[in-house]
Enzyme design. Structure first.
Site, mmCIF file in Angstrom:
data_model
loop_
_atom_site.group_PDB
_atom_site.id
_atom_site.type_symbol
_atom_site.label_atom_id
_atom_site.label_comp_id
_atom_site.label_asym_id
_atom_site.label_seq_id
_atom_site.Cartn_x
_atom_site.Cartn_y
_atom_site.Cartn_z
ATOM 1 N N LYS A 29 71.540 49.554 36.458
ATOM 2 C CA LYS A 29 71.333 50.213 37.800
ATOM 3 C C LYS A 29 71.388 51.283 37.646
ATOM 4 O O LYS A 29 73.342 51.624 37.266
ATOM 5 C CB LYS A 29 71.413 49.226 38.663
ATOM 6 N N SER A 51 68.433 46.108 47.197
ATOM 7 C CA SER A 51 68.721 47.909 46.965
ATOM 8 C C SER A 51 68.380 47.719 45.512
ATOM 9 O O SER A 51 68.029 49.143 44.369
ATOM 10 C CB SER A 51 70.133 48.805 47.180
ATOM 11 N N SER A 57 72.314 42.612 47.823
ATOM 12 C CA SER A 57 71.382 43.987 46.557
ATOM 13 C C SER A 57 70.878 43.459 45.009
ATOM 14 O O SER A 57 70.025 43.955 44.439
ATOM 15 C CB SER A 57 72.015 45.334 46.588
#
Length: 485
Positions: free
Chosen positions: A79, A154, A178
């Site tokens: 990420k 996210s 997330s």
């Protein structure tokens, strides 16, 4: 059949037997990216040249019999809010479009030591603020199960890349859901560890008292292998816990006889899609057949979790994001007439709408006239939410419910109304406020879209969470279902 249909342990065996090479695995990753990335758009930055060079180097080590780590030579996606030395890290924000870190996050050091190969950096909601990855400053990631729907957020890029078979596993971060929410939407496995189980050093902070890094994988066993590699105390992170890390893979016994499961009535009530509710009830029936027992309980302060979270997380974000001012690194406006102008315009031009909204909310909550009414009160409610979990865990081993109230929603469906977007995290947020571990595993489908089962454990008891998740996974075949791209 893709090489990434194999589990971590199977890939490790194939490498040891020399039936495939590490270079083959890296080739497979970039081949799949070439094939589907235009549709999915999970990656912001690729690391192809360095990844191929590292694969050759590790193949040489493997030929000499130097390495037995189960993750050795396996590709991974990261990420883009986890700093990677020499590899662009943007947090999906224009304010960091050209940021090239000079150090690795602790989790990256540990993964590099384990021998993983970073394929690239994955898309996300800007600074991890969002539930759909629509808040990225650069591109729109799509759900591999339905390209007209969001992958969640996210960590949407991480979940989409794993679901699409671009990488066998990825790292995400979880502040209010997330990791778990995109894992549920994309039909993969995502774990938010206990707060303090994994070092946050090198994770670009959103809300420091809530953020945790965790793995997104195809199977529970793979997840346990990745957590094993990244967990543990870190002198660079004062919030990391000096508590021994057990062998998570050994916990996957399949035996859950006598296990006591709590099912909060608040998690199956109003607002939860009927198909999701039925999938969770069917999952509980599977666990009953395996010897567990469940009872309905109450987490009475859960109804305040959403408001509490957005006050606290936004307040912490307001402070954490003050460092992005155009002075030291990242974007700087060319339109400023003086220093104050430069601060204002850099932040105004560099941050997206959702980030600005949360900074304003947090700054308001922390302001002198409102601190007691909002921020201080939210901290008190957080304590009550923690206490609810503690009370339930005195009598039960795990808490189970849906990960999300609905399956993945359509792109653009909720962008005009922030509150409906925020409501999507209503079942995941209490876990972050309490600091306990939780996993999402696939437990069914509604109209062809995956549904996630959330299994919540006691502090630092990821082993039991994994044991229950693995027992359920092995009794079903949802983890074997793959989207067609």
């Amino acid at each position: 059949m893709s090489l990434f249909d194999h589990s971590v342990s199977e890939l490790h065996t194939l490498l040891k037997k020399k039936e495939v090479s590490i270079s083959d695995l890296v080739d497979e990753s970039y081949r799949r990216i070439d094939e589907v990335e235009e549709k999915v758009q999970a990656f912001l930055t690729l690391n192809e040249e360095q990844a191929r060079a590292k694969a050759k180097e590790l193949d040489n080590q493997l030929a000499k019999g130097e390495e037995t780590n189960p993750l050795f030579g396996l590709p991974i996606g990261i990420k883009d809010n986890i700093v990677t030395k020499g590899l662009r890290t943007t947090c999906a924000s224009k304010i960091l479009y050209n940021f090239d870190p000079i150090y690795d996050a602790t989790v990256m050091e540990r993964l590099n030591a384990a021998g993983t190969i970073t394929i690239g950096k994955l898309n996300m909601d800007e600074f991890a603020m969002g539930s759909s990855t629509e808040n990225s400053g650069f591109q729109l990631t799509r759900n591999p199960w339905d390209l007209e729907r969001v992958p969640g957020g996210s960590s949407g890029g991480s979940a989409a890349a794993v679901a699409a078979g671009e990488v066998p596993f990825a790292l995400g971060s979880d502040t209010g859901g997330s990791i778990r929410q995109p894992a549920a939407f994309c039909g993969v496995v995502g774990l938010k560890p206990t707060y303090g189980r994994v070092s946050r050093f090198g994770l670009v902070a959103f809300a420091s008292s809530l953020d945790q890094i965790g793995p997104i994988t195809r199977t529970v066993e793979d997840n346990a292998y990745v957590l094993q590699a990244i967990a543990g105390v870190d002198p660079m992170d004062s919030t990391s816990a000096n508590i021994p890390v057990p062998n998570y893979v050994e916990a996957l016994t399949g035996d859950i006889k006598g296990l006591k499961i709590a099912v909060p009535k608040e998690y199956l009530g109003e607002g939860v899609d009927e198909g999701v509710r039925q999938s969770v009830l069917a999952a509980l029936a599977v666990l009953e057949k395996l010897g567990a027992a469940w009872e309905e309980v109450s987490l009475p302060h859960s109804k305040y979790a959403l408001a509490t979270y957005y006050l606290l997380a936004s307040s912490e974000a307001s402070a954490n994001l003050a460092r992005f001012d155009g002075v030291r690194y990242g974007y700087r406006t060319d339109n400023a007439k003086n220093l104050i102008d430069m601060y204002k315009l850099t932040r105004s031009e560099g941050f997206g709408a959702e980030v600005k909204r949360r900074i304003m909310l947090g700054t308001f909550a922390l302001s002198s006239g409102y601190y007691d009414a909002y921020y201080k009160k939210a901290q008190k409610v957080r304590t009550l939410i923690k206490r609810d979990f503690e009370n339930v865990f005195e009598r039960y081993d795990v808490i189970i419910g849906p990960t999300t109230p609905t399956p993945a929603f359509k792109i653009g469906e909720k962008t005009s109304d922030p509150l409906t977007m925020y409501m999507n995290d209503i079942l995941t947020i209490p876990v972050n406020l309490a600091g306990v571990p939780a996993i999402s595993v696939p437990c069914g489908f509604v109209d062809g879209l995956p549904v996630g089962l959330q299994i919540i454990g006691k502090h630092f008891d990821e082993s039991t969470v994994y044991r229950v998740a693995h027992a359920f996974e092995q009794a079903t075949d949802y983890h074997k279902q793959k989207p067609v791209l």
